[in-house]
Scaffold this motif. Structure first.
Motif, short mmCIF file in Angstrom:
data_model
loop_
_atom_site.label_atom_id
_atom_site.label_comp_id
_atom_site.label_asym_id
_atom_site.label_seq_id
_atom_site.Cartn_x
_atom_site.Cartn_y
_atom_site.Cartn_z
N GLY A 183 0.83 -1.20 0.00
CA GLY A 183 0.00 0.00 0.00
C GLY A 183 0.86 1.25 0.00
O GLY A 183 2.06 1.20 0.28
N LEU A 198 -5.33 9.99 4.50
CA LEU A 198 -3.93 9.77 4.11
C LEU A 198 -3.14 11.08 4.14
O LEU A 198 -2.00 11.10 4.62
CB LEU A 198 -3.86 9.13 2.73
CG LEU A 198 -2.46 8.75 2.26
CD1 LEU A 198 -1.82 7.74 3.20
CD2 LEU A 198 -2.50 8.21 0.83
N THR A 255 -0.62 4.03 4.89
CA THR A 255 -1.87 3.26 4.94
C THR A 255 -1.95 2.30 6.11
O THR A 255 -2.99 1.70 6.35
CB THR A 255 -2.11 2.49 3.62
OG1 THR A 255 -0.99 1.64 3.37
CG2 THR A 255 -2.33 3.43 2.45
N GLU A 297 -2.22 6.95 -4.41
CA GLU A 297 -3.42 6.39 -3.78
C GLU A 297 -4.66 6.70 -4.62
O GLU A 297 -5.51 5.83 -4.82
CB GLU A 297 -3.56 6.93 -2.36
CG GLU A 297 -4.65 6.26 -1.56
CD GLU A 297 -4.39 4.79 -1.28
OE1 GLU A 297 -5.34 4.12 -0.84
OE2 GLU A 297 -3.27 4.27 -1.50
N ARG A 328 -5.87 0.37 1.42
CA ARG A 328 -6.30 1.59 0.75
C ARG A 328 -6.85 2.56 1.80
O ARG A 328 -7.56 2.15 2.71
CB ARG A 328 -7.39 1.30 -0.28
CG ARG A 328 -7.04 0.34 -1.41
CD ARG A 328 -6.00 0.87 -2.38
NE ARG A 328 -6.24 2.22 -2.83
CZ ARG A 328 -7.10 2.59 -3.79
NH1 ARG A 328 -7.82 1.70 -4.41
NH2 ARG A 328 -7.23 3.86 -4.11
N THR A 329 -6.51 3.82 1.64
CA THR A 329 -6.92 4.84 2.60
C THR A 329 -7.51 6.03 1.88
O THR A 329 -7.00 6.46 0.83
CB THR A 329 -5.69 5.29 3.45
OG1 THR A 329 -5.17 4.14 4.11
CG2 THR A 329 -6.07 6.33 4.47
#
Length: 175
Positions: free
Chosen positions: A11, A103, A15, A124, A97-98
């Motif tokens: 990631g 983030l 994250t 991202e 995933r953020t």
């Protein structure tokens, strides 16, 4: 089939990969390989990228350094990139995933700014790491997990721990 699985947690920086990988190792008894620390300890770095404010990883040297350990099985690896690791090393890949707002705050808290901040947020937004994982590994072993709040972390840990335990049971039954 290995008796113990190898798990990759990938990631964008920020994250929660290292936190989750460490917790997975604690819950499952698997060994956490902190790629960044291993690279520093074993001099797997090639110079310094001043635009990002970080060292450049010598991927081949790192792979040589950890290959025997990976072949044993029972490892949890976390790293922001995933496309340079050999496909055969991992039994499952989780990409965290953020949300970009979350983030952004995490990266600012780490001191990211300028190009480094911008590029990581874009990474991202465009799901670069997820796409890399899907292109590098069999689609049936790549899973996207949310990592926005502590309850996400708890849920992810529970799912991964259950998966690891099931893997161990299946390995015992096939021996």
């Amino acid at each position: 089939m290995r008796s113990l699985p190898n798990i990759l947690v990938a990631g964008t920086p920020g994250t929660g990969k290292s936190t989750l990988a460490q917790q997975i190792a604690e819950e499952t008894g698997l060994e956490w390989l902190d790629i960044s620390a291993i690279a520093k300890e074993n001099k797997c770095l090639d110079g310094y990228d001043s635009s990002y404010g970080c060292h450049v990883l010598n991927e081949e040297k790192l792979l040589d350094e950890i290959e025997d350990r990976m072949e044993e099985g029972g490892k949890v690896v976390d790293y922001h990139g995933c496309d340079f690791f050999p496909k055969r090393w991992f039994d499952i890949v989780f990409v965290l995933r953020t949300d970009n707002t979350v983030l952004y705050d995490r990266l600012i808290g780490r001191g990211y700014s300028g190009k480094k901040l911008e590029d990581n947020l874009q990474c991202e937004i465009f799901q670069t790491i997820l796409d890399e994982a899907r292109e590098s590994y069999s689609p049936e072993i790549v899973f996207e997990l949310p990592s926005n709040v502590s309850s996400d972390m708890e849920s992810n840990l529970e799912k991964i721990t259950q998966w690891a335990e099931q893997y161990k049971q299946n390995a015992i039954q096939t021996m």
